[in-house]
Design an enzyme around this catalytic site. Structure first.
Site, PDB file in Angstrom:
ATOM      1  N   HIS A  51      -1.489  -1.438  -4.071  1.00 53.88           N
ATOM      2  CA  HIS A  51      -2.726  -1.139  -3.333  1.00 53.88           C
ATOM      3  C   HIS A  51      -2.827   0.368  -3.117  1.00 53.88           C
ATOM      4  O   HIS A  51      -1.920   0.999  -2.567  1.00 53.88           O
ATOM      5  CB  HIS A  51      -2.686  -1.887  -2.003  1.00 53.88           C
ATOM      6  CG  HIS A  51      -3.953  -1.823  -1.205  1.00 53.88           C
ATOM      7  ND1 HIS A  51      -5.047  -2.615  -1.465  1.00 53.88           N
ATOM      8  CD2 HIS A  51      -4.289  -1.063  -0.134  1.00 53.88           C
ATOM      9  CE1 HIS A  51      -6.004  -2.352  -0.593  1.00 53.88           C
ATOM     10  NE2 HIS A  51      -5.575  -1.409   0.233  1.00 53.88           N
ATOM     11  N   ASP A  75      -4.974   3.313  -1.395  1.00 50.68           N
ATOM     12  CA  ASP A  75      -5.965   3.596  -0.358  1.00 50.68           C
ATOM     13  C   ASP A  75      -6.569   4.974  -0.545  1.00 50.68           C
ATOM     14  O   ASP A  75      -5.935   5.998  -0.262  1.00 50.68           O
ATOM     15  CB  ASP A  75      -5.304   3.507   1.024  1.00 50.68           C
ATOM     16  CG  ASP A  75      -5.042   2.072   1.428  1.00 50.68           C
ATOM     17  OD1 ASP A  75      -5.987   1.266   1.369  1.00 50.68           O
ATOM     18  OD2 ASP A  75      -3.894   1.752   1.796  1.00 50.68           O
ATOM     19  N   HIS A  97      -8.703   0.664  -3.233  1.00 52.49           N
ATOM     20  CA  HIS A  97      -9.523   0.403  -2.043  1.00 52.49           C
ATOM     21  C   HIS A  97     -10.213   1.715  -1.688  1.00 52.49           C
ATOM     22  O   HIS A  97      -9.583   2.623  -1.156  1.00 52.49           O
ATOM     23  CB  HIS A  97      -8.586  -0.093  -0.928  1.00 52.49           C
ATOM     24  CG  HIS A  97      -9.261  -0.325   0.377  1.00 52.49           C
ATOM     25  ND1 HIS A  97      -8.543  -0.537   1.551  1.00 52.49           N
ATOM     26  CD2 HIS A  97     -10.565  -0.396   0.718  1.00 52.49           C
ATOM     27  CE1 HIS A  97      -9.386  -0.719   2.546  1.00 52.49           C
ATOM     28  NE2 HIS A  97     -10.620  -0.628   2.075  1.00 52.49           N
ATOM     29  N   ASP A 112      -6.180  -6.712   5.187  1.00 54.58           N
ATOM     30  CA  ASP A 112      -5.562  -5.379   5.113  1.00 54.58           C
ATOM     31  C   ASP A 112      -5.505  -4.770   6.504  1.00 54.58           C
ATOM     32  O   ASP A 112      -6.541  -4.531   7.127  1.00 54.58           O
ATOM     33  CB  ASP A 112      -6.417  -4.518   4.173  1.00 54.58           C
ATOM     34  CG  ASP A 112      -5.842  -3.129   3.921  1.00 54.58           C
ATOM     35  OD1 ASP A 112      -4.752  -2.827   4.441  1.00 54.58           O
ATOM     36  OD2 ASP A 112      -6.496  -2.363   3.186  1.00 54.58           O
ATOM     37  N   MET A 138     -10.959  -6.277   6.613  1.00 54.43           N
ATOM     38  CA  MET A 138     -10.121  -5.281   7.291  1.00 54.43           C
ATOM     39  C   MET A 138      -9.676  -5.843   8.641  1.00 54.43           C
ATOM     40  O   MET A 138     -10.495  -6.265   9.451  1.00 54.43           O
ATOM     41  CB  MET A 138     -10.889  -3.972   7.517  1.00 54.43           C
ATOM     42  CG  MET A 138     -11.147  -3.150   6.273  1.00 54.43           C
ATOM     43  SD  MET A 138      -9.690  -2.779   5.277  1.00 54.43           S
ATOM     44  CE  MET A 138      -8.672  -1.860   6.424  1.00 54.43           C
ATOM     45  N   MET A 196      -9.159   7.729   0.534  1.00 56.47           N
ATOM     46  CA  MET A 196      -9.909   8.116   1.741  1.00 56.47           C
ATOM     47  C   MET A 196     -10.483   9.518   1.554  1.00 56.47           C
ATOM     48  O   MET A 196      -9.800  10.406   1.033  1.00 56.47           O
ATOM     49  CB  MET A 196      -8.974   8.118   2.952  1.00 56.47           C
ATOM     50  CG  MET A 196      -8.269   6.794   3.177  1.00 56.47           C
ATOM     51  SD  MET A 196      -7.296   6.833   4.686  1.00 56.47           S
ATOM     52  CE  MET A 196      -6.456   5.241   4.563  1.00 56.47           C
ATOM     53  N   MET A 241     -12.224   3.904   0.448  1.00 56.80           N
ATOM     54  CA  MET A 241     -12.774   4.135   1.789  1.00 56.80           C
ATOM     55  C   MET A 241     -13.466   5.485   1.746  1.00 56.80           C
ATOM     56  O   MET A 241     -12.982   6.483   2.296  1.00 56.80           O
ATOM     57  CB  MET A 241     -11.641   4.104   2.818  1.00 56.80           C
ATOM     58  CG  MET A 241     -11.140   2.682   3.070  1.00 56.80           C
ATOM     59  SD  MET A 241      -9.507   2.669   3.817  1.00 56.80           S
ATOM     60  CE  MET A 241      -8.512   2.840   2.347  1.00 56.80           C
ATOM     61  N   SER A 258       0.849  -1.200   0.000  1.00 60.28           N
ATOM     62  CA  SER A 258       0.000   0.000   0.000  1.00 60.28           C
ATOM     63  C   SER A 258       0.876   1.238   0.000  1.00 60.28           C
ATOM     64  O   SER A 258       1.703   1.430   0.909  1.00 60.28           O
ATOM     65  CB  SER A 258      -0.888   0.013   1.247  1.00 60.28           C
ATOM     66  OG  SER A 258      -1.389   1.329   1.426  1.00 60.28           O
TER      67      SER A 258
HETATM   68  C1  DX5 Z   1      -5.815   1.260   6.242  1.00 64.22           C
HETATM   69  C2  DX5 Z   1      -5.503   0.945   4.800  1.00 64.22           C
HETATM   70  C3  DX5 Z   1      -4.367   0.031   4.652  1.00 64.22           C
HETATM   71  C4  DX5 Z   1      -3.054   0.519   5.201  1.00 64.22           C
HETATM   72  C5  DX5 Z   1      -2.322  -0.660   5.732  1.00 64.22           C
HETATM   73  O1  DX5 Z   1      -6.982   1.975   6.322  1.00 64.22           O
HETATM   74  O2  DX5 Z   1      -6.609   0.373   4.142  1.00 64.22           O
HETATM   75  O3  DX5 Z   1      -4.220  -0.427   3.312  1.00 64.22           O
HETATM   76  O4  DX5 Z   1      -2.256   1.174   4.265  1.00 64.22           O
HETATM   77  O5  DX5 Z   1      -1.187  -0.215   6.383  1.00 64.22           O
HETATM   78  P1  DX5 Z   1      -0.365  -1.175   7.356  1.00 64.22           P
HETATM   79  O6  DX5 Z   1       0.063  -2.348   6.549  1.00 64.22           O
HETATM   80  O7  DX5 Z   1       0.757  -0.300   7.809  1.00 64.22           O
HETATM   81  O8  DX5 Z   1      -1.304  -1.560   8.480  1.00 64.22           O
HETATM   82 ZN    ZN Z   2      -6.314  -0.615   2.083  1.00 63.22          ZN
END
Ligand code: DX5
Ligand code: ZN
Length: 228
Positions: free
Chosen positions: A38, A40, A71, A178, A142, A42, A73, A13
């Site tokens: 990946h 993320d 992903h 994740d 998650m 947000m 969110m 990620s």
């Molecule tokens: C969290 C994200 C993850 C995050 C994971 O909300 O969806 O993808 O980047 O990070 P680590 O591996 O550091 O927990």
């Molecule tokens: Zn993620």
């Protein structure tokens, strides 16, 4: 025929990457043997953090051969699917909690030409997505509350992975996990039935990305999981 150790998919990620040299960071994990990238996304509403949108996906698209695993969110993900598909997303994963019309949304992703993923927050049971399992290519469990990298792994995620394995039957969906993935817990994820791990800090916080990926793969192999 001899059975072979099943190989683990690793999706670093970029949330934990150095954004001042993102192109170099991405090239490094690609060269190091990552399977997917990946991303993320947000919105500061569905989760208490803000990252980036489809613009970054289109910036990254020509820079890498890796499948872009987005992903989302975000609240009301419906309004963003076409933008991410057009930007070059290969996979789009949405949260079951983020929409009222999950079935429609999953078909929207498919119709946009992307692989379809659905994700569950730690407090959401597997039963929330049982009715849509025929429509997905991937289920993302998650193992932290989404929003930030570097959080502690929530053990309850493993029993959800086991339930998803039991429910799978003839379906072909992949199970992704994740949050909080480390060398110390990747084997139990694998043993529970995880096909793909997302790893933020476990990869990008390490200087040597090749070694980081190799250590995750070696640790996963100790689960002894074989190709069926
Ligand atoms: C969290 C994200 C993850 C995050 C994971 O909300 O969806 O993808 O980047 O990070 P680590 O591996 O550091 O927990
Ligand atoms: Zn993620």
């Amino acid at each position: 025929m001899k059975s072979k150790l099943a190989s683990l998919l690793i999706a670093p990620s970029i949330l934990s990457a150095d954004f001042s040299c993102l192109a170099k960071e991405v090239a490094e994990v690609e060269e190091a043997g990552a399977d997917w990238l990946h991303l993320d996304v947000m919105d500061g509403h569905f989760v208490p953090n803000l990252t980036f949108g489809a613009g970054l996906v289109s910036t990254l698209r020509p820079l890498t051969q890796l499948p872009l695993d987005c992903h989302l969110m975000v609240s009301r993900p419906e309004q963003w699917i076409s933008a991410f598909a057009e930007a070059g997303a290969d996979r789009i994963t949405v949260h079951a909690e983020a929409t009222v019309h999950l079935d429609r949304l999953l078909h929207q992703i498919r119709d946009a030409g992307c692989k379809v993923g659905v994700s569950l927050n730690p407090a959401t049971p597997v039963s929330a997505i049982e009715e849509v399992l025929d429509s997905v290519d991937l289920v993302l469990v998650m193992s932290v509350n989404p929003g930030f990298g570097g959080q502690k792994f929530i053990e309850g995620a493993l029993s959800k992975v086991e339930q998803l394995v039991r429910l799978k039957g003839r379906r072909k969906y992949l199970i992704q996990i994740d949050g909080g993935i480390q060398v110390s817990n990747v084997a139990k994820c694998r043993a529970a039935g995880v096909d793909c791990v997302v790893a933020g800090t476990a990869v990008f916080a390490q200087k040597d990305r090749k070694k980081a990926l190799q250590e995750l793969r070696t640790a996963a192999q100790s689960s002894g999981r074989m190709i069926k």
